[in-house]
Design a protein around this motif. Sequence first.
Motif, mmCIF file in Angstrom:
data_model
loop_
_atom_site.group_PDB
_atom_site.id
_atom_site.type_symbol
_atom_site.label_atom_id
_atom_site.label_comp_id
_atom_site.label_asym_id
_atom_site.label_seq_id
_atom_site.Cartn_x
_atom_site.Cartn_y
_atom_site.Cartn_z
ATOM 1 N N SER A 9 37.543 -27.813 32.583
ATOM 2 C CA SER A 9 36.212 -27.625 32.063
ATOM 3 C C SER A 9 35.602 -26.370 32.661
ATOM 4 N N ALA A 10 35.044 -25.608 31.838
ATOM 5 C CA ALA A 10 34.489 -24.348 32.291
ATOM 6 C C ALA A 10 33.156 -24.537 32.985
ATOM 7 N N SER A 11 32.602 -25.660 32.750
ATOM 8 C CA SER A 11 31.284 -25.914 33.296
ATOM 9 C C SER A 11 31.170 -25.424 34.735
ATOM 10 N N GLY A 12 32.116 -25.800 35.500
ATOM 11 C CA GLY A 12 32.136 -25.273 36.850
ATOM 12 C C GLY A 12 31.054 -25.727 37.792
ATOM 13 N N SER A 13 30.186 -26.513 37.353
ATOM 14 C CA SER A 13 29.157 -26.921 38.290
ATOM 15 C C SER A 13 29.016 -28.415 38.349
ATOM 16 N N THR A 14 28.758 -28.879 39.497
ATOM 17 C CA THR A 14 28.514 -30.276 39.721
ATOM 18 C C THR A 14 28.747 -31.217 38.573
ATOM 19 N N THR A 15 29.928 -31.287 38.111
ATOM 20 C CA THR A 15 30.186 -32.199 37.029
ATOM 21 C C THR A 15 30.612 -33.515 37.641
ATOM 22 N N TYR A 16 29.833 -34.486 37.470
ATOM 23 C CA TYR A 16 30.185 -35.764 38.066
ATOM 24 C C TYR A 16 31.390 -36.343 37.353
ATOM 25 N N CYS A 17 32.336 -36.739 38.107
ATOM 26 C CA CYS A 17 33.512 -37.340 37.499
ATOM 27 C C CYS A 17 33.892 -38.560 38.310
ATOM 28 N N ARG A 18 33.829 -39.639 37.665
ATOM 29 C CA ARG A 18 34.088 -40.893 38.345
ATOM 30 C C ARG A 18 35.458 -40.965 38.995
ATOM 31 N N LYS A 19 36.425 -40.438 38.337
ATOM 32 C CA LYS A 19 37.773 -40.507 38.878
ATOM 33 C C LYS A 19 37.930 -39.851 40.234
ATOM 34 N N GLN A 20 37.121 -38.894 40.469
ATOM 35 C CA GLN A 20 37.240 -38.195 41.747
ATOM 36 C C GLN A 20 36.784 -39.054 42.912
ATOM 37 N N LYS A 21 36.050 -40.070 42.584
ATOM 38 C CA LYS A 21 35.540 -40.889 43.653
ATOM 39 C C LYS A 21 36.117 -42.282 43.665
ATOM 40 N N SER A 22 37.155 -42.455 42.965
ATOM 41 C CA SER A 22 37.754 -43.787 42.906
ATOM 42 C C SER A 22 38.373 -44.183 44.238
ATOM 43 N N LEU A 23 38.425 -45.468 44.420
ATOM 44 C CA LEU A 23 39.015 -45.968 45.661
ATOM 45 C C LEU A 23 40.481 -45.597 45.709
ATOM 46 N N GLY A 24 41.075 -45.544 44.567
ATOM 47 C CA GLY A 24 42.488 -45.200 44.526
ATOM 48 C C GLY A 24 42.737 -43.810 45.074
ATOM 49 N N LEU A 25 41.949 -42.886 44.637
ATOM 50 C CA LEU A 25 42.108 -41.516 45.108
ATOM 51 C C LEU A 25 41.808 -41.468 46.598
ATOM 52 N N LEU A 26 40.740 -42.133 46.951
ATOM 53 C CA LEU A 26 40.365 -42.141 48.350
ATOM 54 C C LEU A 26 41.506 -42.677 49.204
ATOM 55 N N CYS A 27 42.129 -43.713 48.695
ATOM 56 C CA CYS A 27 43.235 -44.308 49.441
ATOM 57 C C CYS A 27 44.377 -43.307 49.583
ATOM 58 N N LEU A 199 38.500 -57.468 42.495
ATOM 59 C CA LEU A 199 39.917 -57.287 42.204
ATOM 60 C C LEU A 199 40.191 -55.898 41.651
ATOM 61 N N TYR A 200 39.240 -55.371 40.967
ATOM 62 C CA TYR A 200 39.424 -54.020 40.444
ATOM 63 C C TYR A 200 39.529 -53.068 41.627
ATOM 64 N N ASP A 201 38.671 -53.284 42.573
ATOM 65 C CA ASP A 201 38.689 -52.423 43.755
ATOM 66 C C ASP A 201 40.059 -52.492 44.419
ATOM 67 N N ILE A 202 40.500 -53.703 44.650
ATOM 68 C CA ILE A 202 41.790 -53.907 45.296
ATOM 69 C C ILE A 202 42.925 -53.330 44.463
ATOM 70 N N ALA A 203 42.901 -53.653 43.206
ATOM 71 C CA ALA A 203 43.963 -53.167 42.322
ATOM 72 C C ALA A 203 44.046 -51.649 42.350
ATOM 73 N N ASN A 204 42.925 -51.026 42.451
ATOM 74 C CA ASN A 204 42.946 -49.572 42.483
ATOM 75 C C ASN A 204 43.662 -49.031 43.706
ATOM 76 N N VAL A 205 43.387 -49.614 44.835
ATOM 77 C CA VAL A 205 44.078 -49.069 45.998
ATOM 78 C C VAL A 205 45.537 -49.487 46.020
ATOM 79 N N LEU A 206 45.813 -50.690 45.577
ATOM 80 C CA LEU A 206 47.216 -51.111 45.550
ATOM 81 C C LEU A 206 47.991 -50.273 44.548
ATOM 82 N N SER A 207 47.311 -49.861 43.517
ATOM 83 C CA SER A 207 47.965 -49.023 42.518
ATOM 84 C C SER A 207 48.295 -47.667 43.108
#
Length: 358
Positions: A9-27, A199-207
């Motif tokens: 995305s060219a937007s380039g600025s503070t584009t909120y994206c849920r996936k970036q903050k998922s527990l899975g990514l964090l894990c 369970l969604y939370d857990i599933a995300n990190v287990l995934s």
Amino acid sequence: MSLISPSTSASGSTTYCRKQKSLGLLCSNFLSLYNREGIETVGLDEAAARLGVERRRIYDIVNVLESVGVLVRKAKNTYYWKGMGAIPKALDDLKAEGFRNNDEQIDCKSVKVLEDDEDERSPNPVVSVQDIVKESINEPSVLFKSDNRKEKSLGLLTKNFIKLFICTKSDMLSLDDAAKILLGEARNPSLTRTKVRRLYDIANVLSSMNFIEKTHHPETRKPSFRWLGFTGQTYGQTGSAISTVDKDLKKRAFGTELTNICFKRNKLVSPIDVAAEYDVKPLHLAPNQVGRSTPASTIKSCDGDSNKVKNTHGFESLASTYRPQYQNQALRDLFAHYMDAWKSWYSEVADMDQVKVI
DNA sequence: CATTCCCGCCATCTG
DNA sequence: CAGATGGCGGGAATG
């Protein structure tokens, strides 16, 4: 090396994206940050700072990681890092624990621990899930006891969720069913909803650790999770390089993600920028770090692709596609079994309950 | 509209 | 009592 998809995305600025903050990514980030030699202890504050997330989030992943043996609480704010190598034993323990709960009468005579995954036909079919899981329910004395907080912990839920897979022939479950099963009698739509959220939370990190994988039930199109088991090594470090082949080198690899940049759900840059307070030491995999509300131009965009935070090295995630489903019948039977067990159990306790909230 | 699940308030539990 | 933990569920993203 590897950024994820170069921000499309060219937007380039503070584009909120849920996936970036998922527990899975964090894990994944957490793991790639600590899964290396020399680590023996993990500090929560440090982790939060380095990963650029709030403390609360750290508790979430730490709890599930602890359930799998990767971490062990040491003291306030500190955990021992046991590493991926501790996983196999942790799973074995869970398995044994799950089976132990149902044949207490047999006593310690013959601890039949069905051989590995090949438990296709055990002389003693699965008993009731409630026994395996054995989640303490409200006892009549619940009125006096401060609501057993521990009983509802993410950690326990994680263990029970895993037991559902490893102590049973089923290798596929929908979170909704899992929630119902784990809830046992308390069949309350509200409670179920909350349980499912957890369970969604857990599933995300287990995934993200590839313990499970999301798919769809063959017949029902219900989204479900399939147990992949811990096949592996590849988790690197930890010295002990297992010999077993590596049919899974294609999976299990983390990292390369950068830290979860912190921005609120609503574009606004929060005044409280956690990471900024600490001297964030950019680890190799973190190309950038948050700095006091700097609108990170460096934010990596959402995965341009369909889904899954799926770890890392892009090319290896191909293993996560669908594959021919087998055992449809077996699964059906199993579900039937679940429902029955839970039903009978429900009526069994239906008399004294009614204690809980509504 | 349904599903997924992040966010952070605030009850609890330490120390 | 302050700080550490971590349920819990509203409601915003996403499908």
